[in-house]
Design a protein around this motif. Sequence first.
Motif, PDB file in Angstrom:
ATOM      1  N   MET A 159      43.219  29.944  -9.275  1.00 49.72           N
ATOM      2  CA  MET A 159      43.506  28.932 -10.512  1.00 49.72           C
ATOM      3  C   MET A 159      43.067  29.516 -11.705  1.00 49.72           C
ATOM      4  O   MET A 159      41.833  29.765 -12.063  1.00 49.72           O
ATOM      5  CB  MET A 159      42.947  27.298 -10.273  1.00 49.72           C
ATOM      6  N   PHE A 160      44.062  29.654 -12.654  1.00 52.26           N
ATOM      7  CA  PHE A 160      43.569  30.310 -13.873  1.00 52.26           C
ATOM      8  C   PHE A 160      43.528  29.250 -15.020  1.00 52.26           C
ATOM      9  O   PHE A 160      44.188  28.058 -14.675  1.00 52.26           O
ATOM     10  CB  PHE A 160      44.567  31.381 -14.625  1.00 52.26           C
ATOM     11  N   HIS A 162      38.250  22.233 -16.853  1.00 51.44           N
ATOM     12  CA  HIS A 162      37.362  22.329 -16.094  1.00 51.44           C
ATOM     13  C   HIS A 162      36.068  23.132 -16.360  1.00 51.44           C
ATOM     14  O   HIS A 162      36.570  24.429 -16.825  1.00 51.44           O
ATOM     15  CB  HIS A 162      37.657  22.525 -14.502  1.00 51.44           C
ATOM     16  N   GLU A 163      34.920  23.233 -16.275  1.00 45.85           N
ATOM     17  CA  GLU A 163      33.907  23.760 -16.465  1.00 45.85           C
ATOM     18  C   GLU A 163      33.787  25.171 -15.326  1.00 45.85           C
ATOM     19  O   GLU A 163      33.136  26.056 -15.826  1.00 45.85           O
ATOM     20  CB  GLU A 163      32.398  23.056 -16.345  1.00 45.85           C
ATOM     21  N   PHE A 164      34.253  25.116 -14.130  1.00 46.38           N
ATOM     22  CA  PHE A 164      34.051  26.158 -13.283  1.00 46.38           C
ATOM     23  C   PHE A 164      35.121  27.240 -13.487  1.00 46.38           C
ATOM     24  O   PHE A 164      36.404  27.073 -13.971  1.00 46.38           O
ATOM     25  CB  PHE A 164      34.088  25.677 -11.647  1.00 46.38           C
ATOM     26  N   THR A 165      34.920  28.408 -12.991  1.00 44.04           N
ATOM     27  CA  THR A 165      35.969  29.479 -12.734  1.00 44.04           C
ATOM     28  C   THR A 165      35.648  30.301 -11.661  1.00 44.04           C
ATOM     29  O   THR A 165      35.088  29.817 -10.723  1.00 44.04           O
ATOM     30  CB  THR A 165      35.576  30.432 -14.148  1.00 44.04           C
ATOM     31  N   PHE A 166      36.283  31.517 -11.343  1.00 41.82           N
ATOM     32  CA  PHE A 166      35.826  32.441 -10.390  1.00 41.82           C
ATOM     33  C   PHE A 166      34.501  32.901 -10.265  1.00 41.82           C
ATOM     34  O   PHE A 166      33.777  32.719 -11.167  1.00 41.82           O
ATOM     35  CB  PHE A 166      36.850  33.632 -10.434  1.00 41.82           C
ATOM     36  N   THR A 167      33.937  33.101  -9.017  1.00 41.36           N
ATOM     37  CA  THR A 167      32.572  33.513  -8.788  1.00 41.36           C
ATOM     38  C   THR A 167      32.739  34.628  -7.813  1.00 41.36           C
ATOM     39  O   THR A 167      33.675  34.714  -6.910  1.00 41.36           O
ATOM     40  CB  THR A 167      31.871  32.268  -8.037  1.00 41.36           C
ATOM     41  N   PRO A 168      31.855  35.677  -7.831  1.00 41.67           N
ATOM     42  CA  PRO A 168      31.877  36.747  -6.885  1.00 41.67           C
ATOM     43  C   PRO A 168      31.470  36.349  -5.548  1.00 41.67           C
ATOM     44  O   PRO A 168      31.586  37.075  -4.483  1.00 41.67           O
ATOM     45  CB  PRO A 168      30.847  37.679  -7.404  1.00 41.67           C
TER      46      PRO A 168
END
Length: 136
Positions: free
Chosen positions: A13-14, A72-78
């Motif tokens: 999701m971008f 939204h505040e979140f994005t990808f995470t390692p």
Amino acid sequence: MGNANQKVTPFLMFSGTSEEAMNYYTSIFDDSEIIHILRYGANEVGEEGSVLHATFSLKGQNFMCIDSSVKHEFTFTPSISLFVTCDTEDEIYRTFEALSQDGIVLMPLAPSPVSEKFGWVQDKYGVSWQLNLAKI
């Protein structure tokens, strides 16, 4: 090219960059293509022309992606990454360099106990990739 029988598909999701990211990824990886793009139309919940849903494949592995219509505040995470087995030393160097551009190297390319070469990078979109060149 993609795998139509695949039962589990990574879904990314971008926030407005999914088409750019798909074009970038399919330019980096061999045996890759954008399979389908469905766009938001006028007066729909997402920005007109942005990606409502898309499917692409990298090295024969299918992926899905969207441009989120919700801020939204979140994005990808390692904490979750895409593990890619490279076939040649040239491929791992080329792929690592491309994904590192404007990204963050989490682990530089180096030999590991189970690999000829291994590296971990977070690309400019925030997606994390583990690249591996298996021992022969």
